[in-house]
Design a protein around this motif. Structure first.
Motif, short mmCIF file in Angstrom:
data_model
loop_
_atom_site.label_atom_id
_atom_site.label_comp_id
_atom_site.label_asym_id
_atom_site.label_seq_id
_atom_site.Cartn_x
_atom_site.Cartn_y
_atom_site.Cartn_z
N LEU A 223 61.04 10.38 -28.20
CA LEU A 223 60.01 9.34 -28.20
C LEU A 223 58.75 9.97 -28.79
CD1 LEU A 223 60.47 8.15 -24.50
CD2 LEU A 223 61.56 7.15 -26.53
N GLU A 287 69.38 4.34 -20.08
CA GLU A 287 68.34 3.35 -20.42
C GLU A 287 67.45 3.08 -19.22
OE1 GLU A 287 67.89 1.93 -23.37
OE2 GLU A 287 69.75 2.16 -24.49
N ARG A 291 63.13 4.03 -18.82
CA ARG A 291 62.21 2.90 -18.84
C ARG A 291 60.74 3.27 -18.60
NH1 ARG A 291 64.67 -0.29 -15.35
NH2 ARG A 291 66.09 -1.01 -16.96
N ARG A 294 59.45 4.56 -21.94
CA ARG A 294 59.46 3.53 -22.97
C ARG A 294 58.39 2.46 -22.71
NH1 ARG A 294 66.04 2.91 -24.02
NH2 ARG A 294 66.07 4.25 -25.87
N ASP A 295 57.99 2.29 -21.46
CA ASP A 295 56.94 1.34 -21.15
C ASP A 295 55.60 1.74 -21.78
OD1 ASP A 295 58.63 -0.26 -19.72
OD2 ASP A 295 57.99 0.44 -17.73
N ASP A 301 61.29 5.71 -31.36
CA ASP A 301 62.22 5.89 -30.23
C ASP A 301 63.61 6.06 -30.82
OD1 ASP A 301 63.95 5.70 -28.09
OD2 ASP A 301 63.06 3.88 -27.25
#
Length: 462
Positions: A223, A287, A291, A294-295, A301
């Motif tokens: 990321l 996944e 989270r 990724r938030d 990504d």
């Protein structure tokens, strides 16, 4: 201190030149500068001679000829960690480059591989992948298996499986008396204990047997955000690492990238913050675990299911020999004050990489059948890398890398990770409680201190 012969060096050269033949290169030979060049090109290593054996038998010849001539020896596969070796003094040392000893034989039924002493991790991954297997490799595929593994070895599987050294099942090693011996849990057991951590201080490893892992693919990636997000990403990553299972091994890095044409335009000349790593879980579980990061809406990504052999590309290590100065510490904790210190120190433009690597888990637990080094004490590594583009920039690079890791000193433990050392440090903390037994075994197996190493085991005290 060496206790070898004080025969004049020109006489030693003649003795050495006559024995193994044309594969020995001396300082006045045209090929010397190429032969002596390590991967870390910031290091100006100038050995007495460079020898390149093409078989275990030739390695034996070189050891016998060098010791008969009153010279010492230093094994080197790639020279990623060349600074420590160069600091030891190479005026009377034959550098034994193992670059011609490459090859891997995989035994899928036992999930093991026989690896020649100069082989890279890319060699192992290419051989293991057709069998649905991988290994406890590092973040770069061009690092040697022997040097990495026998000095500990920290991988993106470390929290789940421990250090790479614990995957070593046996070695074939040329010892100081010129013998080719096998060391394992059943043969030469003291030597086997010592070489798993003591590495090149005990001989030239011409092959090793390692365990492989049953992973044909892995959920992994990175990321990426602009460096302006460093405070938020750092706080979130540290909180995240406090909750993830041991199946997750990851790294937080701030990269100050130079404006180079070989970099993609969206990276060239930028500073960015990156989280990368591997998650040994199902896609759905991975996944779910990702989270919280990724938030934070990363710009890039790439996390997803990839062939396990592709994991070495995730960390984006330089693909070519590079000048580098590195420093590190093992950290016992990362409270908010430490996170703030990391963020502030990472802004130094003299750094190329400011890194925190999450460890703990299996990497911190000594193995049941441990060698001299089988774990690293601490939950995180702080690691600074500076790149001196010219030799004159070396002192500034040392200062930048040192200042960065010193900023985290209040949260540092006593240990060190040997594979992260590359000069400028006392190695004893990396050996931990094993240091005295290592000293004793060094005196037993190499009483004349024939072998020099990047992470040297000191001779026993008088």
């Amino acid at each position: 201190m060496s206790s070898l012969s004080q025969t004049p060096l020109d006489e030693r050269a003649e003795k050495l030149r006559d024995a193994p033949g044309s594969r020995v290169v001396f300082a006045d030979d045209a090929a010397y500068d190429v032969a002596r060049m390590p991967w870390n090109v910031a290091v100006d290593q100038r050995p007495f001679a460079v020898a390149t054996p093409e078989s275990a038998e030739e390695a034996v010849e070189i050891v016998r000829a060098a010791t008969a001539a009153g010279l010492r020896l230093a094994p080197q596969s790639t020279g990623h960690a060349a600074a420590g070796l160069a600091e030891s003094g190479l005026d009377d040392v034959v550098l034994v480059r193992l670059s011609a000893l490459r090859g891997v034989t995989v035994h899928p039924d036992t999930r093991t591989a026989i690896v020649l002493g100069g082989s890279h991790w890319n060699d192992v991954l290419a051989a293991a992948a057709p069998h649905g297997l991988t290994a406890l490799h590092g973040s770069a595929g061009d690092v040697s298996v022997a040097g990495y593994s026998l000095n500990g070895g920290v991988s993106f599987y470390a929290r789940a499986y421990g250090l790479g050294v614990n995957a070593v099942r046996a070695v074939q090693i040329v010892t100081a008396d010129g013998s080719l011996v096998r060391a394992s849990a059943r043969e030469n057991t003291d030597l086997f204990w010592a070489v798993r951590g003591g590495a090149g201080s005990f001989g030239i490893v011409v092959s090793l047997e390692i365990d492989l892992l049953p992973h044909a693919d892995v959920f992994a990636g990175m990321l990426l955000w602009d460096a302006s997000f460093t405070p938020a990403v750092s706080r979130a990553w540290v909180a995240w690492t406090a909750s993830v299972p041991e199946s997750v091994t990851s790294t937080l890095r701030v990269l100050h990238l130079p404006p180079l044409p070989e970099l993609p335009p969206f990276l060239s000349g930028r500073s960015v913050v990156v989280v990368d790593g591997a998650i040994l879980e199902s896609d759905a579980r991975a996944e779910e675990l990702l989270r919280p990061l990724r938030d934070l809406a990363p710009e890039i990504d790439t996390f997803g299911r990839i062939p396990s052999a592709a994991l070495v590309h995730v960390h984006m290590d330089p693909p070519q020999p590079t000048p580098a100065v590195t420093r590190h510490r093992m950290l016992t904790s990362l409270p908010q004050q430490a996170v703030a210190a990391f963020v502030a120190a990472s802004e130094d433009p003299g750094l190329f990489v400011a890194e925190l690597r999450h460890l703990g888990g299996a990497a911190a637990r000594p193995a049941a059948d441990a060698g001299a080094v089988s774990a690293v004490a601490g939950d995180y590594i702080v690691h600074g890398i500076a790149v001196p583009p010219v030799p004159e920039a070396g002192p500034a690079a040392v200062a930048a890398a040192t200042a960065f890791v010193d900023a985290l000193e209040p949260w540092a433990g006593k240990g060190l990770a040997l594979t992260f050392l590359d000069g400028g440090a006392d190695r004893a903390p990396g050996f931990g409680a094993s240091i005295e037994r290592l000293r004793a075994l060094k005196a037993e197996w190499d009483p004349r201190n024939v072998f020099a190493a990047a992470n040297p085991v000191p001779m026993a005290r008088d």
